[in-house]
Design a protein around this motif. Structure first.
Motif, PDB file in Angstrom:
ATOM      1  N   VAL A 240       5.560 -12.629 -13.432  1.00 54.21           N
ATOM      2  CA  VAL A 240       5.039 -13.268 -12.230  1.00 54.21           C
ATOM      3  C   VAL A 240       4.515 -12.184 -11.292  1.00 54.21           C
ATOM      4  O   VAL A 240       5.228 -11.216 -10.987  1.00 54.21           O
ATOM      5  CB  VAL A 240       6.124 -14.088 -11.506  1.00 54.21           C
ATOM      6  CG1 VAL A 240       5.551 -14.742 -10.255  1.00 54.21           C
ATOM      7  CG2 VAL A 240       6.714 -15.139 -12.439  1.00 54.21           C
ATOM      8  N   ASN A 241       3.264 -12.333 -10.860  1.00 47.84           N
ATOM      9  CA  ASN A 241       2.659 -11.417  -9.891  1.00 47.84           C
ATOM     10  C   ASN A 241       2.368 -12.182  -8.606  1.00 47.84           C
ATOM     11  O   ASN A 241       1.726 -13.235  -8.636  1.00 47.84           O
ATOM     12  CB  ASN A 241       1.354 -10.827 -10.435  1.00 47.84           C
ATOM     13  CG  ASN A 241       1.598  -9.905 -11.610  1.00 47.84           C
ATOM     14  OD1 ASN A 241       2.168  -8.834 -11.463  1.00 47.84           O
ATOM     15  ND2 ASN A 241       1.155 -10.322 -12.784  1.00 47.84           N
ATOM     16  N   GLN A 242       2.840 -11.643  -7.488  1.00 42.20           N
ATOM     17  CA  GLN A 242       2.636 -12.290  -6.199  1.00 42.20           C
ATOM     18  C   GLN A 242       2.051 -11.307  -5.186  1.00 42.20           C
ATOM     19  O   GLN A 242       2.343 -10.106  -5.237  1.00 42.20           O
ATOM     20  CB  GLN A 242       3.957 -12.822  -5.640  1.00 42.20           C
ATOM     21  CG  GLN A 242       4.580 -13.953  -6.436  1.00 42.20           C
ATOM     22  CD  GLN A 242       5.890 -14.405  -5.835  1.00 42.20           C
ATOM     23  OE1 GLN A 242       6.703 -13.598  -5.386  1.00 42.20           O
ATOM     24  NE2 GLN A 242       6.118 -15.709  -5.819  1.00 42.20           N
ATOM     25  N   ILE A 259       5.284 -15.301   6.403  1.00 42.94           N
ATOM     26  CA  ILE A 259       4.202 -15.303   5.410  1.00 42.94           C
ATOM     27  C   ILE A 259       3.145 -16.316   5.837  1.00 42.94           C
ATOM     28  O   ILE A 259       3.440 -17.491   6.050  1.00 42.94           O
ATOM     29  CB  ILE A 259       4.761 -15.639   4.019  1.00 42.94           C
ATOM     30  CG1 ILE A 259       5.804 -14.591   3.609  1.00 42.94           C
ATOM     31  CG2 ILE A 259       3.641 -15.718   2.985  1.00 42.94           C
ATOM     32  CD1 ILE A 259       6.633 -14.991   2.407  1.00 42.94           C
ATOM     33  N   GLU A 260       1.905 -15.832   5.973  1.00 41.29           N
ATOM     34  CA  GLU A 260       0.807 -16.696   6.384  1.00 41.29           C
ATOM     35  C   GLU A 260      -0.036 -17.178   5.207  1.00 41.29           C
ATOM     36  O   GLU A 260      -0.621 -18.255   5.254  1.00 41.29           O
ATOM     37  CB  GLU A 260      -0.080 -15.950   7.387  1.00 41.29           C
ATOM     38  CG  GLU A 260       0.659 -15.538   8.662  1.00 41.29           C
ATOM     39  CD  GLU A 260      -0.164 -14.637   9.550  1.00 41.29           C
ATOM     40  OE1 GLU A 260      -1.275 -14.234   9.124  1.00 41.29           O
ATOM     41  OE2 GLU A 260       0.295 -14.311  10.667  1.00 41.29           O
ATOM     42  N   ARG A 261      -0.078 -16.370   4.163  1.00 44.42           N
ATOM     43  CA  ARG A 261      -0.889 -16.710   2.989  1.00 44.42           C
ATOM     44  C   ARG A 261      -0.428 -15.850   1.816  1.00 44.42           C
ATOM     45  O   ARG A 261       0.241 -14.843   1.998  1.00 44.42           O
ATOM     46  CB  ARG A 261      -2.374 -16.470   3.269  1.00 44.42           C
ATOM     47  CG  ARG A 261      -2.660 -15.020   3.635  1.00 44.42           C
ATOM     48  CD  ARG A 261      -4.028 -14.830   4.237  1.00 44.42           C
ATOM     49  NE  ARG A 261      -4.149 -13.484   4.799  1.00 44.42           N
ATOM     50  CZ  ARG A 261      -3.774 -13.169   6.031  1.00 44.42           C
ATOM     51  NH1 ARG A 261      -3.251 -14.102   6.817  1.00 44.42           N
ATOM     52  NH2 ARG A 261      -3.896 -11.946   6.479  1.00 44.42           N
ATOM     53  N   GLY A 262      -0.834 -16.252   0.611  1.00 42.09           N
ATOM     54  CA  GLY A 262      -0.489 -15.456  -0.559  1.00 42.09           C
ATOM     55  C   GLY A 262      -1.003 -16.100  -1.829  1.00 42.09           C
ATOM     56  O   GLY A 262      -1.521 -17.224  -1.829  1.00 42.09           O
ATOM     57  N   GLY A 275      -1.685 -19.968  -8.477  1.00 41.31           N
ATOM     58  CA  GLY A 275      -1.650 -20.877  -7.353  1.00 41.31           C
ATOM     59  C   GLY A 275      -1.565 -20.124  -6.048  1.00 41.31           C
ATOM     60  O   GLY A 275      -1.480 -18.883  -6.016  1.00 41.31           O
ATOM     61  N   ALA A 276      -1.602 -20.866  -4.956  1.00 42.53           N
ATOM     62  CA  ALA A 276      -1.520 -20.288  -3.619  1.00 42.53           C
ATOM     63  C   ALA A 276      -0.087 -20.342  -3.110  1.00 42.53           C
ATOM     64  O   ALA A 276       0.682 -21.232  -3.465  1.00 42.53           O
ATOM     65  CB  ALA A 276      -2.450 -21.031  -2.663  1.00 42.53           C
ATOM     66  N   ILE A 277       0.277 -19.377  -2.300  1.00 40.79           N
ATOM     67  CA  ILE A 277       1.571 -19.348  -1.631  1.00 40.79           C
ATOM     68  C   ILE A 277       1.350 -19.782  -0.194  1.00 40.79           C
ATOM     69  O   ILE A 277       0.567 -19.178   0.540  1.00 40.79           O
ATOM     70  CB  ILE A 277       2.198 -17.948  -1.682  1.00 40.79           C
ATOM     71  CG1 ILE A 277       2.484 -17.543  -3.134  1.00 40.79           C
ATOM     72  CG2 ILE A 277       3.487 -17.898  -0.865  1.00 40.79           C
ATOM     73  CD1 ILE A 277       3.006 -16.135  -3.285  1.00 40.79           C
ATOM     74  N   GLY A 278       2.015 -20.838   0.213  1.00 39.91           N
ATOM     75  CA  GLY A 278       1.839 -21.380   1.545  1.00 39.91           C
ATOM     76  C   GLY A 278       2.658 -20.658   2.592  1.00 39.91           C
ATOM     77  O   GLY A 278       3.490 -19.788   2.287  1.00 39.91           O
TER      78      GLY A 278
END
Length: 307
Positions: A240-242, A259-262, A275-278
């Motif tokens: 998993v890469n974040q 966290i604002e975005r990811g 996918g996006a991180i909220g």
């Protein structure tokens, strides 16, 4: 208030934001005795004028700042440029600063930025453009973003480890079907009409995780956090890469990442996804001392970072 005390107070805030020491800012700049130069350009992210700003070179170890050299920003076309003349190769930490309110303190409303996100610079060097940002919030918030109660956290950090951690893992479970009569029959056969259903649920499971991370916390509190994890999932290995970005604050031994975005990408067992991180918040305990930063928390979190 004595002059010495006033200077010490000024640097208490600067040290968190600029990762330098009271010795670095309380005294007069060291004379530029050498012929080696560090040059570059500076721009404000919002396009603000930076007339009257300066660039500071502070030698390692940064907490001692045995050598400090300053140079004013000068107009260069539509932007600003600087040339620092330093006495030796360094390494140095390079900070751009526009003291908007003229109080000789790094305070809200000023513009601050660090070359290469606070990484060491060796002279001679021609640096990429330094982006400075307006310091937001109250003085307490600004100081917290730099130092908090556990030491300076601004700069670039890296980490790698192999430890046991809690990871959400898919598991097959049998759940009772709803049935008439008294109680639920957990026997019977599987399939249509069975008294049990087969379901897949995600449960926190302790597994061995190979983890590597890079974390950059800028003087204005903005951060970029890159995380790579790999761990067994059945007979396969999942990776998993974040990437997480947002604002970091430190207070009372607690380091909080808003966290604002990811983004997230994963692969394993012949499958892949992204996918996006909220928006979210993560809070940890921390200790910072020199080139070491330890972040700890629940679920087996005990990450040792270094510069």
């Amino acid at each position: 208030m004595s002059t010495r005390t006033k200077l010490a107070r000024r640097f208490a805030l600067l040290s968190g934001l600029l990762m330098a020491s009271a010795a670095c800012f309380a005294g007069d700049p060291a004379p530029a005795l050498g012929r080696l130069t560090i040059s570059g350009t500076v721009a404000a992210a919002d396009g603000a004028a930076l007339d009257g700003g300066k660039v500071i070179a502070c030698s390692a170890p940064y907490k001692a700042c045995k050598t400090q050299v300053e140079a004013p920003l000068r107009r260069d076309g539509t932007g600003y440029a600087f040339t620092l003349t330093v006495p030796d190769t360094g390494p140095y930490q390079i900070v751009a600063w526009k003291d908007v309110d003229g109080n000789n303190d790094a305070s809200p409303g000023d513009y601050l930025g660090m070359a290469r996100d606070g990484a060491a610079v060796t002279a001679p060097a021609a640096l990429p453009r330094i982006a400075v940002k307006r310091v937001e919030g109250t003085a307490a918030t600004v100081a917290a973003a730099g130092t908090g109660s556990g030491g300076a956290v601004t700069g670039s950090w890296s980490q790698s480890s192999t430890t046991r951690e809690l990871v959400l893992m898919p598991k097959i479970k049998f759940q009772p079907s709803l049935a008439t009569g008294y109680g639920t029959n957990l026997g019977g056969t599987f399939g249509a009409g069975s008294a049990t259903n087969t379901v897949i649920v995600n449960e926190s499971t302790s597994v061995t995780v190979n983890r590597s991370m890079t974390l950059t916390i800028r003087p204005d509190g903005g951060f970029s956090w890159r995380i790579t994890r790999s761990y067994p999932e059945g007979s396969c290995t999942k990776t998993v890469n974040q990437v997480k970005e947002g604002r970091a604050t430190a207070s009372g031994g607690s380091l909080t990442f808003a966290i604002e975005r990811g983004t997230e990408q994963w692969s394993g067992c012949g499958k892949a996804g992204s996918g996006a991180i909220g928006p979210s918040r993560e809070s940890y305990s921390y200790r910072a001392a020199g080139a070491a930063l330890t972040i700890s928390g629940s679920g087996g979190v005990n990450w040792a970072f270094h510069r």
